[in-house]
Scaffold this motif. Structure first.
Motif, PDB file in Angstrom:
ATOM      1  N   LYS A  13      11.625  -0.801   1.065  1.00 13.43           N
ATOM      2  CA  LYS A  13      11.125  -2.150   1.354  1.00 13.43           C
ATOM      3  C   LYS A  13      10.453  -2.811   0.151  1.00 13.43           C
ATOM      4  N   THR A  31       1.361  -5.211   0.324  1.00 14.54           N
ATOM      5  CA  THR A  31       0.121  -5.035   1.091  1.00 14.54           C
ATOM      6  C   THR A  31      -0.293  -3.563   1.207  1.00 14.54           C
ATOM      7  N   GLY A  32       0.675  -2.650   1.035  1.00 13.58           N
ATOM      8  CA  GLY A  32       0.343  -1.221   1.063  1.00 13.58           C
ATOM      9  C   GLY A  32      -0.651  -0.872  -0.044  1.00 13.58           C
ATOM     10  N   GLY A  77      -1.358   7.643  -0.878  1.00 14.29           N
ATOM     11  CA  GLY A  77      -0.592   7.194   0.285  1.00 14.29           C
ATOM     12  C   GLY A  77      -1.137   7.797   1.571  1.00 14.29           C
ATOM     13  N   ALA A  80      -4.390   6.120   2.389  1.00 12.51           N
ATOM     14  CA  ALA A  80      -4.135   4.751   2.867  1.00 12.51           C
ATOM     15  C   ALA A  80      -3.740   4.779   4.338  1.00 12.51           C
ATOM     16  N   ARG A  90      -8.440  -3.187   8.957  1.00 20.34           N
ATOM     17  CA  ARG A  90      -7.329  -4.139   9.068  1.00 20.34           C
ATOM     18  C   ARG A  90      -7.873  -5.573   9.123  1.00 20.34           C
ATOM     19  N   ILE A 114       3.591  -7.214   8.766  1.00 21.08           N
ATOM     20  CA  ILE A 114       3.666  -8.600   8.269  1.00 21.08           C
ATOM     21  C   ILE A 114       4.334  -9.506   9.309  1.00 21.08           C
TER      22      ILE A 114
HETATM   23  O1   DC Z   1       3.716   1.006   1.971  1.00 16.15           O
HETATM   24  P1   DC Z   1       2.750   2.097   1.474  1.00 16.15           P
HETATM   25  O2   DC Z   1       3.329   3.471   1.492  1.00 16.15           O
HETATM   26  O3   DC Z   1       2.154   1.730   0.157  1.00 16.15           O
HETATM   27  O4   DC Z   1       1.547   2.079   2.549  1.00 16.15           O
HETATM   28  C1   DC Z   1       0.529   3.025   2.521  1.00 16.15           C
HETATM   29  C2   DC Z   1      -0.145   3.109   3.876  1.00 16.15           C
HETATM   30  O5   DC Z   1      -0.832   1.878   4.145  1.00 16.15           O
HETATM   31  C3   DC Z   1       0.778   3.310   5.060  1.00 16.15           C
HETATM   32  O6   DC Z   1       0.833   4.675   5.452  1.00 16.15           O
HETATM   33  C4   DC Z   1       0.222   2.481   6.169  1.00 16.15           C
HETATM   34  C5   DC Z   1      -0.692   1.505   5.498  1.00 16.15           C
HETATM   35  N1   DC Z   1      -0.248   0.105   5.578  1.00 16.15           N
HETATM   36  C6   DC Z   1      -0.540  -0.578   6.732  1.00 16.15           C
HETATM   37  O7   DC Z   1      -1.092   0.003   7.673  1.00 16.15           O
HETATM   38  N2   DC Z   1      -0.244  -1.895   6.837  1.00 16.15           N
HETATM   39  C7   DC Z   1       0.383  -2.533   5.830  1.00 16.15           C
HETATM   40  N3   DC Z   1       0.673  -3.851   5.950  1.00 16.15           N
HETATM   41  C8   DC Z   1       0.714  -1.830   4.633  1.00 16.15           C
HETATM   42  C9   DC Z   1       0.399  -0.493   4.554  1.00 16.15           C
END
Ligand code: DC
Length: 207
Positions: A13, A31-32, A77, A80, A90, A114
């Motif tokens: 993505k 946004t991750g 990761g 996160a 959030r 999103i």
């Molecule tokens: O896309 P990524 O692997 O960088 O995201 C890391 C973590 O962040 C993922 O396990 C869930 C969280 N995340 C989220 O909850 N909402 C988002 N919009 C982006 C990421």
């Protein structure tokens, strides 16, 4: 035009979102990376990512942290994924993402929620996915290039755990928006996946 690109880790993505942003001349937000910065900041604070107060306190991270290469690591990761399960985290990150999405001229954002939470009115919603096997192989190659010492099995296990956590959390779980277009990249190369996404956007936007 707002383009929402959601999907699990290592689905492609991010690559698709960056390519769409370049193709249509739109600004892009990963946004991750914001959630990764919160996770990393909890660690720097000596806190616990599972603790909602520690996680919320870390949302005031310094902007310079977003450039830290450590944010791309497997460890970041995992952190996160933990901090992102807290509703207060959030909410704290909502306005920043919403402002980016609604800026004049449009934007591309990639993440998990999103199309469902941040910009439900997005003209284009893509949900990019791939099998655990395909995603583990990709992540493994990425980590090898980064010089991280991890096995394919560990990565596959970690992906499954993270998918489970992201999909089953009560706050903004990872689910496709009802009107999202699903792109499965398991059998697609990078350029094929990008071409498939551009085709969908062109069709929807009528260009
Ligand atoms: O896309 P990524 O692997 O960088 O995201 C890391 C973590 O962040 C993922 O396990 C869930 C969280 N995340 C989220 O909850 N909402 C988002 N919009 C982006 C990421």
């Amino acid at each position: 035009m707002i383009i929402a690109v959601d999907g699990p880790t290592a689905s492609g993505k991010g690559t698709i979102a960056r390519a769409l942003a370049a193709h249509y001349g739109l600004p892009h937000l990963d946004t991750g990376l914001l959630y990764r910065a919160v996770g990393r900041q909890v660690q720097l604070n000596g806190g616990d990512a599972n603790n909602p107060d520690d996680a919320l306190a870390a949302t005031t991270f310094d902007e310079s942290l977003l450039g830290d290469p450590e944010l791309r690591s497997e460890a970041a990761g995992g952190l996160a994924s933990r901090v992102s399960a807290h509703p207060a985290v959030r909410s704290a990150l909502f306005e920043r993402q919403r402002t980016f999405a609604t800026q004049q001229g449009g934007a591309v954002l990639d993440g998990r929620d999103i199309g469902t939470v941040i910009a439900p009115e997005a003209e284009v919603k893509l949900f990019v996915t791939a099998s655990v096997d395909a995603r583990s192989q990709r992540r493994y190659r990425e980590m090898q290039e980064r010089g991280e010492d991890v096995t394919l099995e560990t990565i596959a296990e970690d992906l499954r755990r993270r998918d489970e956590r992201d999909r089953t959390r009560p706050a903004a779980p990872l689910v496709p928006a009802p009107d999202a277009c699903i792109i499965d990249t398991s059998a697609l190369g990078r350029d094929e996946a990008i071409a498939a996404a551009i085709e969908v956007v062109d069709q929807i936007s009528g260009s």
